[in-house]
Design a protein around this motif. Structure first.
Motif, mmCIF file in Angstrom:
data_model
loop_
_atom_site.group_PDB
_atom_site.id
_atom_site.type_symbol
_atom_site.label_atom_id
_atom_site.label_comp_id
_atom_site.label_asym_id
_atom_site.label_seq_id
_atom_site.Cartn_x
_atom_site.Cartn_y
_atom_site.Cartn_z
ATOM 1 N N UNK A 141 -43.530 -26.319 17.838
ATOM 2 C CA UNK A 141 -42.426 -26.519 16.918
ATOM 3 C C UNK A 141 -42.912 -26.127 15.530
ATOM 4 N N UNK A 142 -42.031 -25.624 14.715
ATOM 5 C CA UNK A 142 -42.442 -25.130 13.406
ATOM 6 C C UNK A 142 -41.366 -25.473 12.375
ATOM 7 N N UNK A 162 -40.159 -31.656 15.505
ATOM 8 C CA UNK A 162 -39.328 -30.708 16.244
ATOM 9 C C UNK A 162 -37.849 -30.860 15.903
ATOM 10 N N UNK A 163 -37.546 -31.134 14.653
ATOM 11 C CA UNK A 163 -36.154 -31.293 14.238
ATOM 12 C C UNK A 163 -35.469 -29.953 13.973
ATOM 13 N N UNK A 164 -36.240 -28.854 13.952
ATOM 14 C CA UNK A 164 -35.675 -27.545 13.636
ATOM 15 C C UNK A 164 -35.612 -26.625 14.846
ATOM 16 N N UNK A 178 -35.270 -28.949 26.469
ATOM 17 C CA UNK A 178 -35.756 -29.701 25.311
ATOM 18 C C UNK A 178 -35.044 -29.177 24.070
ATOM 19 N N UNK A 179 -34.139 -29.982 23.558
ATOM 20 C CA UNK A 179 -33.409 -29.638 22.351
ATOM 21 C C UNK A 179 -34.190 -30.146 21.143
ATOM 22 N N UNK A 180 -33.662 -29.919 19.960
ATOM 23 C CA UNK A 180 -34.315 -30.421 18.754
ATOM 24 C C UNK A 180 -34.069 -31.924 18.614
ATOM 25 N N UNK A 181 -34.931 -32.559 17.872
ATOM 26 C CA UNK A 181 -34.798 -33.993 17.610
ATOM 27 C C UNK A 181 -33.687 -34.237 16.600
ATOM 28 N N UNK A 182 -32.983 -35.350 16.780
ATOM 29 C CA UNK A 182 -31.924 -35.721 15.842
ATOM 30 C C UNK A 182 -32.476 -36.338 14.567
ATOM 31 N N UNK A 183 -33.756 -36.694 14.585
ATOM 32 C CA UNK A 183 -34.399 -37.298 13.422
ATOM 33 C C UNK A 183 -34.983 -36.203 12.532
ATOM 34 N N UNK A 184 -34.505 -36.105 11.318
ATOM 35 C CA UNK A 184 -34.957 -35.032 10.419
ATOM 36 C C UNK A 184 -36.419 -35.153 10.026
ATOM 37 N N UNK A 222 -31.690 -16.567 14.512
ATOM 38 C CA UNK A 222 -32.275 -16.635 15.854
ATOM 39 C C UNK A 222 -33.500 -17.546 15.871
ATOM 40 N N UNK A 223 -34.331 -17.406 14.855
ATOM 41 C CA UNK A 223 -35.578 -18.165 14.816
ATOM 42 C C UNK A 223 -35.314 -19.662 14.856
ATOM 43 N N UNK A 224 -34.343 -20.148 14.096
ATOM 44 C CA UNK A 224 -34.083 -21.583 14.031
ATOM 45 C C UNK A 224 -33.224 -22.097 15.178
ATOM 46 N N UNK A 225 -32.766 -21.194 16.050
ATOM 47 C CA UNK A 225 -32.016 -21.596 17.238
ATOM 48 C C UNK A 225 -32.883 -21.608 18.494
ATOM 49 N N UNK A 226 -34.188 -21.476 18.354
ATOM 50 C CA UNK A 226 -35.059 -21.474 19.530
ATOM 51 C C UNK A 226 -35.061 -22.847 20.212
ATOM 52 N N UNK A 227 -34.887 -22.818 21.534
ATOM 53 C CA UNK A 227 -34.907 -24.029 22.340
ATOM 54 C C UNK A 227 -35.641 -23.735 23.659
ATOM 55 N N UNK A 228 -36.090 -24.777 24.339
ATOM 56 C CA UNK A 228 -36.801 -24.634 25.614
ATOM 57 C C UNK A 228 -35.851 -24.897 26.769
ATOM 58 N N UNK A 229 -35.918 -24.028 27.773
ATOM 59 C CA UNK A 229 -35.084 -24.194 28.960
ATOM 60 C C UNK A 229 -35.859 -23.933 30.224
ATOM 61 N N UNK A 230 -35.203 -24.102 31.364
ATOM 62 C CA UNK A 230 -35.807 -23.821 32.670
ATOM 63 C C UNK A 230 -34.736 -23.228 33.582
ATOM 64 N N UNK A 231 -35.141 -22.201 34.324
ATOM 65 C CA UNK A 231 -34.292 -21.613 35.350
ATOM 66 C C UNK A 231 -34.929 -21.888 36.707
#
Length: 218
Positions: free
Chosen positions: A217-218, A194-196, A184-190, A158-167
């Motif tokens: 981001x962590x 915010x890649x995680x 706001x999804x994670x960045x594709x650049x490792x 769950x922790x590594x699946x955190x993403x930002x959304x809006x309703x």
């Protein structure tokens, strides 16, 4: 190169908050905020029996003058289980200092197949151009509570699946339209910070009409 500005928050008892703003110049500015006594009505309990832990409130005022508070809550008997069991609830008051009354759950579970289907958390509410925008963190995972009360253990699925959304809604009472994709999804650049995961959105509208979001981001 643009000037960088850093903000540090230091909580110094009893109830004194110092905000120090610094940049790459030789001058620093210090601000002191002394917090006054908290009204009893401003202390919100989700239920009279203390069934829920409450976290991260955000308030907006509607056109009729009522105040609407959105906050995270999860069953207290699970312990520090916000990561797997948080939902965003909604309370109303005629005054900014309360008393508040619970109204409904704004963003509840909608299925682990959704990016925010298992957990909704850390809301911030804003009204722009007649519509209400509820920004939040969501996640999904296996749904297992790993810890117990007084013993925090993170569920990393769950922790590594955190993403930002809006309703979005026309009314503070909903219904809320949620997106099937994160805002706001994670960045594709490792190599990016915010890649995680992405979490804890905070947002404002700038004088030129653009919107500025700060998130963790962590």
């Amino acid at each position: 190169m643009r000037n960088l500005i850093f903000f540090f928050l230091l909580i110094i008892p009893p109830f004194t908050l110092y905000l120090i703003a610094g940049n790459n110049s030789s001058k620093d500015v210090s601000y002191k905020i002394s917090l006054g006594k908290v009204y009893h009505t401003a202390v919100f309990h989700d239920s009279p029996h203390g069934m829920y832990s409450v976290w991260g409130a955000s308030v907006v005022q509607d056109d009729d003058g009522l105040f609407h508070m959105y906050y995270s809550r999860w069953p207290k008997h699970l312990g520090w289980a916000w990561l797997t069991d948080s939902e965003i609830a909604h309370a109303v008051s005629e005054s900014i200092t309360g008393p508040w009354r619970f109204v409904d759950v704004a963003l509840k579970r909608r299925g682990k197949e959704f990016w925010d289907g298992w957990c909704t958390h850390n809301p911030t509410i804003h009204k722009f151009d007649g519509k209400y925008y509820l920004y939040y963190m969501g996640n999904t995972g296996d749904g297992k509570v790993m810890g117990t009360p007084q013993k925090e253990v993170l569920n990393w699925s769950h922790r590594n699946n955190q993403r930002i959304g809006v309703a979005v809604s026309d009314s503070p009472y909903g219904p809320w339209m949620r997106s099937d994709k994160p805002l706001i999804d994670i960045s594709a650049n490792d190599d990016d910070y915010d890649c995680l995961m992405t979490s804890n959105p905070s947002l404002c509208q700038m004088p030129d009409g653009r919107y500025l979001m700060i998130y963790s981001q962590k």
